[in-house]
Design a protein around this motif. Structure first.
Motif, PDB file in Angstrom:
ATOM      1  N   LYS A   8       0.838  -1.196   0.000  1.00 53.93           N
ATOM      2  CA  LYS A   8       0.000   0.000   0.000  1.00 53.93           C
ATOM      3  C   LYS A   8       0.871   1.244   0.000  1.00 53.93           C
ATOM      4  N   LEU A   9       1.180   1.723  -1.171  1.00 52.91           N
ATOM      5  CA  LEU A   9       2.110   2.845  -1.283  1.00 52.91           C
ATOM      6  C   LEU A   9       1.560   4.133  -0.688  1.00 52.91           C
ATOM      7  N   ASN A  10       0.329   4.516  -1.078  1.00 53.34           N
ATOM      8  CA  ASN A  10      -0.213   5.793  -0.596  1.00 53.34           C
ATOM      9  C   ASN A  10      -0.258   5.828   0.929  1.00 53.34           C
ATOM     10  N   GLN A  11      -0.640   4.711   1.508  1.00 56.35           N
ATOM     11  CA  GLN A  11      -0.702   4.623   2.966  1.00 56.35           C
ATOM     12  C   GLN A  11       0.692   4.738   3.570  1.00 56.35           C
ATOM     13  N   VAL A  12       1.668   4.049   2.952  1.00 54.02           N
ATOM     14  CA  VAL A  12       3.041   4.082   3.441  1.00 54.02           C
ATOM     15  C   VAL A  12       3.642   5.476   3.271  1.00 54.02           C
ATOM     16  N   LEU A  13       3.385   6.110   2.125  1.00 50.58           N
ATOM     17  CA  LEU A  13       3.907   7.451   1.890  1.00 50.58           C
ATOM     18  C   LEU A  13       3.361   8.449   2.903  1.00 50.58           C
ATOM     19  N   THR A  14       2.081   8.303   3.219  1.00 54.07           N
ATOM     20  CA  THR A  14       1.468   9.212   4.188  1.00 54.07           C
ATOM     21  C   THR A  14       2.064   9.020   5.573  1.00 54.07           C
ATOM     22  N   LYS A  15       2.184   7.754   5.971  1.00 50.82           N
ATOM     23  CA  LYS A  15       2.722   7.469   7.305  1.00 50.82           C
ATOM     24  C   LYS A  15       4.183   7.911   7.433  1.00 50.82           C
ATOM     25  N   SER A  16       4.945   7.686   6.388  1.00 55.79           N
ATOM     26  CA  SER A  16       6.372   8.014   6.454  1.00 55.79           C
ATOM     27  C   SER A  16       6.633   9.510   6.369  1.00 55.79           C
ATOM     28  N   ASP A  17       5.652  10.244   5.842  1.00 61.98           N
ATOM     29  CA  ASP A  17       5.800  11.690   5.628  1.00 61.98           C
ATOM     30  C   ASP A  17       7.018  11.982   4.760  1.00 61.98           C
ATOM     31  N   ILE A  18       7.264  11.085   3.822  1.00 60.75           N
ATOM     32  CA  ILE A  18       8.473  11.175   3.011  1.00 60.75           C
ATOM     33  C   ILE A  18       8.479  12.411   2.118  1.00 60.75           C
ATOM     34  N   LYS A  19       7.296  12.869   1.722  1.00 58.11           N
ATOM     35  CA  LYS A  19       7.254  14.040   0.842  1.00 58.11           C
ATOM     36  C   LYS A  19       7.657  15.309   1.581  1.00 58.11           C
ATOM     37  N   THR A  20       7.541  15.297   2.914  1.00 60.11           N
ATOM     38  CA  THR A  20       8.017  16.428   3.710  1.00 60.11           C
ATOM     39  C   THR A  20       9.488  16.257   4.059  1.00 60.11           C
ATOM     40  N   LEU A  21       9.854  15.049   4.458  1.00 55.27           N
ATOM     41  CA  LEU A  21      11.236  14.789   4.855  1.00 55.27           C
ATOM     42  C   LEU A  21      12.191  14.845   3.664  1.00 55.27           C
ATOM     43  N   LEU A  22      11.678  14.414   2.491  1.00 56.02           N
ATOM     44  CA  LEU A  22      12.507  14.418   1.280  1.00 56.02           C
ATOM     45  C   LEU A  22      11.795  15.200   0.189  1.00 56.02           C
ATOM     46  N   PRO A  23      12.170  16.425  -0.054  1.00 58.60           N
ATOM     47  CA  PRO A  23      11.552  17.220  -1.111  1.00 58.60           C
ATOM     48  C   PRO A  23      11.673  16.521  -2.472  1.00 58.60           C
ATOM     49  N   GLU A  24      10.876  16.951  -3.430  1.00 59.64           N
ATOM     50  CA  GLU A  24      10.808  16.270  -4.722  1.00 59.64           C
ATOM     51  C   GLU A  24      12.159  16.236  -5.430  1.00 59.64           C
ATOM     52  N   ASP A  25      12.945  17.309  -5.342  1.00 62.76           N
ATOM     53  CA  ASP A  25      14.240  17.310  -6.022  1.00 62.76           C
ATOM     54  C   ASP A  25      15.202  16.297  -5.388  1.00 62.76           C
ATOM     55  N   THR A  26      15.090  16.116  -4.043  1.00 68.64           N
ATOM     56  CA  THR A  26      15.930  15.122  -3.368  1.00 68.64           C
ATOM     57  C   THR A  26      15.510  13.719  -3.780  1.00 68.64           C
ATOM     58  N   ARG A  27      14.203  13.487  -3.859  1.00 74.98           N
ATOM     59  CA  ARG A  27      13.715  12.168  -4.302  1.00 74.98           C
ATOM     60  C   ARG A  27      14.182  11.888  -5.727  1.00 74.98           C
ATOM     61  N   ALA A  28      14.163  12.931  -6.556  1.00 70.72           N
ATOM     62  CA  ALA A  28      14.605  12.764  -7.947  1.00 70.72           C
ATOM     63  C   ALA A  28      16.082  12.391  -8.008  1.00 70.72           C
ATOM     64  N   GLN A  29      16.898  13.005  -7.143  1.00 70.99           N
ATOM     65  CA  GLN A  29      18.329  12.677  -7.109  1.00 70.99           C
ATOM     66  C   GLN A  29      18.550  11.235  -6.668  1.00 70.99           C
ATOM     67  N   LEU A  30      17.766  10.784  -5.688  1.00 68.46           N
ATOM     68  CA  LEU A  30      17.893   9.400  -5.220  1.00 68.46           C
ATOM     69  C   LEU A  30      17.524   8.419  -6.324  1.00 68.46           C
ATOM     70  N   LEU A  31      16.434   8.691  -7.024  1.00 74.01           N
ATOM     71  CA  LEU A  31      16.018   7.814  -8.116  1.00 74.01           C
ATOM     72  C   LEU A  31      17.038   7.820  -9.241  1.00 74.01           C
ATOM     73  N   TYR A  32      17.625   8.977  -9.477  1.00 78.67           N
ATOM     74  CA  TYR A  32      18.633   9.070 -10.538  1.00 78.67           C
ATOM     75  C   TYR A  32      19.829   8.184 -10.219  1.00 78.67           C
ATOM     76  N   GLY A  33      20.191   8.131  -8.936  1.00 76.54           N
ATOM     77  CA  GLY A  33      21.315   7.292  -8.552  1.00 76.54           C
ATOM     78  C   GLY A  33      20.969   5.819  -8.510  1.00 76.54           C
ATOM     79  N   ALA A  34      19.678   5.506  -8.265  1.00 74.96           N
ATOM     80  CA  ALA A  34      19.279   4.110  -8.095  1.00 74.96           C
ATOM     81  C   ALA A  34      18.867   3.449  -9.401  1.00 74.96           C
ATOM     82  N   ILE A  35      18.291   4.207 -10.328  1.00 77.42           N
ATOM     83  CA  ILE A  35      17.737   3.624 -11.562  1.00 77.42           C
ATOM     84  C   ILE A  35      18.367   4.296 -12.766  1.00 77.42           C
ATOM     85  N   GLN A  36      19.050   3.517 -13.583  1.00 81.56           N
ATOM     86  CA  GLN A  36      19.772   4.060 -14.722  1.00 81.56           C
ATOM     87  C   GLN A  36      18.851   4.470 -15.859  1.00 81.56           C
ATOM     88  N   GLU A  37      17.851   3.608 -16.163  1.00 80.28           N
ATOM     89  CA  GLU A  37      16.993   3.860 -17.318  1.00 80.28           C
ATOM     90  C   GLU A  37      16.044   5.032 -17.046  1.00 80.28           C
TER      91      GLU A  37
END
Length: 520
Positions: free
Chosen positions: A46-75
């Motif tokens: 349950k992603l939406n539920q997990v995202l809400t509970k983790s408050d990840i969108k506040t703890l990790l702004p969108e540009d930070t999440r984008a940097q993490l994905l860039y490092g984790a996923i090549q394609e």
């Protein structure tokens, strides 16, 4: 479409895609279309539920999440797909309010294929999204009533099948088995395990879990390992469900044994026969707030029957020796009823570490003389026995003294001399006064007082020595933990890690810790 067997990296990326999707407990049309066989591991997330509970969108702004994905996923296409599911799933046409399933299945050739299944909300949006994402290459021919595309994941082509109800991403080339499966998720009784509000749910046949363990061990080691199947005799139709939920003030993990066949039900019945309902008989003999507490009710004679079912041939004279087997049977047969174990004190130091504990066990009259005889026949017993009376055997070795006591309908093994001299001694503040005392009649209750362990001077020294640069936030996070407990029956257990502050968001604390460790 010819492709190599999935690499470990690709499997991980596919699982990541599955993690970045949400689910609900209500059965939907698409769940009747998910192909599942008896050798499938099925996970619901349950992603939406997990995202809400983790408050990840506040703890990790969108540009930070984008940097993490860039490092984790090549394609780029896969990276954009995952980012869209996190940030704005609606643009993909996929319904992320419904359950997302990750299914790992063993094929007839003993290979594994991985599939990810999501509900479709808007087919028109999904068509446009696939056409605009470089990850996908739309195929001209349909497969039945499914549109067909090929997705590039970690350099390997994977099949995508979708229609107005369901989206499938699969490593299999046998597309007919996916679109015209003889059995789907809802054909199994255990599919009800996904009808809950938990963040993560996983179900698999017990034998299949063994095969997966061997598969990943072989994959990581790079060469075939010993076959894990055959070590225990578990029938087809015996399943296990695992549920994980991050709640306010606690993390809850549940596990159940489930039956889909008569033979599997025999295993569950034999397991259930080993335990009985506990009566808290020895609660008043245990001081409040011990370091560790275990309470259950055991029928020792049933243990052998259960072990002979799941470990055939192990409990034999050929394996153990006739004398050892006879002693095992006699000892287990003497155990009958309430069993309680408590650690009241732990002293860790360099000079003379010690632990104070007591064990209470309801038993048949034959158990005490059997244990005394067993101790006397051992090499340790001859040198350790200090005193012996009719009902007390005192053993001491290197300054550590324990007492074996015959208390009539039960025996006691303890480091407490006063208790050995007065087996009915009651504590002024007994275990029922503990903050984690659970009065519910369970077959099993286990508790570990994390706060008491953290207050041990040697443990405090170890925590204070943690580098705040190398392990930022670890000591602070550990200090939020109060205690851990497990309770339940032979076929269904629940484990909790409870926080000191019952209002704390458990997943947000974990997310913040991971953020600190990653130096974000």
């Amino acid at each position: 479409m010819k492709k190599e067997f999935l690499s470990f990296k690709t499997l991980c990326l596919l699982l990541c895609v599955g993690v970045f999707a949400s689910c609900s407990s209500k059965k939907s049309i698409y769940e009747t279309l998910i192909p599942v066989n008896e050798k499938s591991l099925v996970a619901g997330i349950k992603l939406n539920q997990v995202l809400t509970k983790s408050d990840i969108k506040t703890l990790l702004p969108e540009d930070t999440r984008a940097q993490l994905l860039y490092g984790a996923i090549q394609e780029e296409g896969l990276r954009n797909f995952v980012a869209d599911l996190i940030n704005d799933a609606g643009k993909t046409g996929l319904n992320c309010d419904n359950n997302t399933y990750v299914v790992l299945s063993q094929t007839q050739t003993d290979d594994f294929d991985l599939g990810i299944y999501l509900s479709v909300d808007d087919l028109s949006k999904l068509n446009k999204y696939i056409a605009s994402n470089s990850m996908y290459e739309l195929q001209s021919e349909k497969v039945g009533n499914y549109n067909h595309a090929v997705a590039n994941v970690s350099g390997q082509p994977l099949n995508v099948l979708y229609n107005k109800d369901i989206f499938m991403l699969t490593s299999s080339d046998d597309l007919k088995s996916k679109t015209e499966s003889s059995k789907t998720l809802t054909a199994y009784k255990w599919s009800d395990s996904f009808n809950n509000s938990d963040d993560f749910t996983l179900v698999a046949q017990s034998n299949f879990i063994q095969n997966i363990s061997q598969f990943f061990t072989t994959l990581i080691a790079g060469y075939p390992t010993n076959n894990l199947s055959g070590m225990v005799n578990l029938p087809d139709g015996l399943y296990q469900s695992f549920n994980l939920n991050f709640e306010k003030g606690q993390v809850v993990y549940s596990q159940k044994m489930l039956s889909e066949s008569a033979e599997a039900q025999k295993i569950l019945d034999a397991s259930a026969a080993v335990f009985g309902k506990s009566s808290d008989k020895f609660v008043s003999n245990i001081a409040a707030d011990p370091f560790m507490y275990i309470n259950t009710s055991v029928h020792g004679d049933k243990i052998l029957s259960y072990l002979e079912m799941v470990l055939p041939g192990i409990l034999s004279a050929d394996k153990l020796g006739e004398d050892s087997l006879d002693k095992l049977k006699e000892g287990l047969d003497g155990v009958d009823g309430e069993f309680t174990f408590a650690v009241s004190d732990i002293n860790i130091n360099f000079l003379k570490p010690s632990v104070d504990f007591s064990v209470f066990c309801e038993a048949k009259p034959s158990l005490y003389p059997f244990l005394v005889k067993l101790i006397k026949e051992s090499n340790y017993g001859m040198s350790a026995i200090q005193f012996e009376t009719e009902n007390i055997l005192t053993l001491s070795e290197r300054g550590f003294t324990v007492y074996l006591v015959n208390a009539g309908d039960h025996i006691i093994l303890t480091t407490d001399q006063a208790l050995s001299e007065n087996p009915s001694m009651k504590m002024e503040s007994d275990f029922s006064k503990s903050r984690y005392y659970n009065k519910q009649s369970e077959e099993m209750f286990i508790v570990l007082d994390i706060q008491k362990i953290l207050n041990i001077p040697m443990v405090q020294m170890a925590l204070s020595s943690l580098s705040t640069d190398k392990y930022p936030g670890v000591a602070d996070f550990i200090s939020t933990l109060d205690y851990g407990e497990a309770s339940g029956t032979a076929t269904a257990t629940q484990t909790k890690i409870v926080l000191k502050n019952k209002e704390d968001n458990s997943l947000k604390l974990i997310t913040a810790l991971l953020k600190s460790l990653a130096h974000l």
